[in-house]
Design an enzyme around this catalytic site. Structure first.
Site, PDB file in Angstrom:
ATOM      1  N   SER A  46      14.641  44.287  45.401  1.00  0.00           N
ATOM      2  CA  SER A  46      14.706  45.284  46.469  1.00  0.00           C
ATOM      3  C   SER A  46      16.120  45.620  46.927  1.00  0.00           C
ATOM      4  O   SER A  46      16.332  46.678  47.518  1.00  0.00           O
ATOM      5  CB  SER A  46      13.877  44.840  47.670  1.00  0.00           C
ATOM      6  OG  SER A  46      14.487  43.745  48.318  1.00  0.00           O
ATOM      7  N   LYS A  96      17.579  42.926  53.931  1.00  0.00           N
ATOM      8  CA  LYS A  96      17.675  44.382  53.850  1.00  0.00           C
ATOM      9  C   LYS A  96      18.955  44.848  54.533  1.00  0.00           C
ATOM     10  O   LYS A  96      19.600  44.116  55.279  1.00  0.00           O
ATOM     11  CB  LYS A  96      16.478  45.055  54.543  1.00  0.00           C
ATOM     12  CG  LYS A  96      15.115  44.591  54.073  1.00  0.00           C
ATOM     13  CD  LYS A  96      14.804  45.003  52.663  1.00  0.00           C
ATOM     14  CE  LYS A  96      13.451  44.435  52.234  1.00  0.00           C
ATOM     15  NZ  LYS A  96      13.248  44.454  50.828  1.00  0.00           N
TER      16      LYS A  96
END
Length: 191
Positions: A46, A96
């Site tokens: 990711s 993230k």
């Protein structure tokens, strides 16, 4: 015969004492540093190309604990509110990039990140193929995205992340291909 047995026990006792005296503080220091600055393995793609599958990340838990707040462009580790492990007690941690801070508006239009009405230049990202309608980021919350947008489970699905969920700032990555890297992409201004 009994005298040498007593000397042997004394030597063993003294050796254990010396080991604890010398090693104890080192073990305590190691455990303290490990809890304040954990090193975690990244299991997904990711955050590629910035952080690859299998890379280890160094998370600075003191960075925000000392009064700092996450800024646009910083990569953070946070509690996803998912649980796993024995009895579902272990928090699942996500990594993230913060793309919008409290008070911002954020959207994705034609694969382009738009913050406060301005398109954001992100040369480190794999563009998203799906649009995301504009939202307002409330106080004490952050909008986070993975750099590999189509392979990331992030604020587009989880919603905004509460400041209390953020555990620390990713400050370094380690990988087998390079012993220690300090990629400039870890802390990139997102305006």
């Amino acid at each position: 015969m009994q005298l040498s047995s007593c000397k042997g026990r004394a030597i063993i006792r003294d050796s254990w004492f010396d080991t604890l005296w010398i090693g104890g503080p080192g073990i305590l220091l190691f455990l303290t540093l490990r809890s304040l600055f954990p090193i975690d393995v990244v299991p997904t793609a990711s955050m590629e190309p910035t952080i690859n599958v299998g890379d280890r990340v160094f998370v600075n838990k003191l960075h925000y604990a000392r009064g700092g707040t996450p800024q646009r462009g910083e990569i953070v580790q946070f509690d996803s509110n998912f649980r796993n492990g024995l009895g579902d007690r272990e928090p699942v941690k996500f990594i993230k990039r913060v793309v919008a801070i409290p008070g911002d508006t954020v959207a994705i239009e034609a694969g382009q990140l738009v913050v406060n009405g301005d398109a954001v230049k992100e040369d480190y990202v794999t563009l998203a193929t799906k649009d995301y309608a504009e939202i307002h980021v409330p106080a004490e919350h952050y909008f986070v995205l993975g750099d590999n947008r189509d392979e990331s489970y992030d604020s587009r699905f989880l919603g905004v992340i509460a400041e209390a969920q953020i555990q620390g700032r990713v400050s370094h990555t380690f990988s087998w291909s390079t012993l220690l890297t300090f990629p400039s992409r870890l802390h990139t201004d997102v305006h």
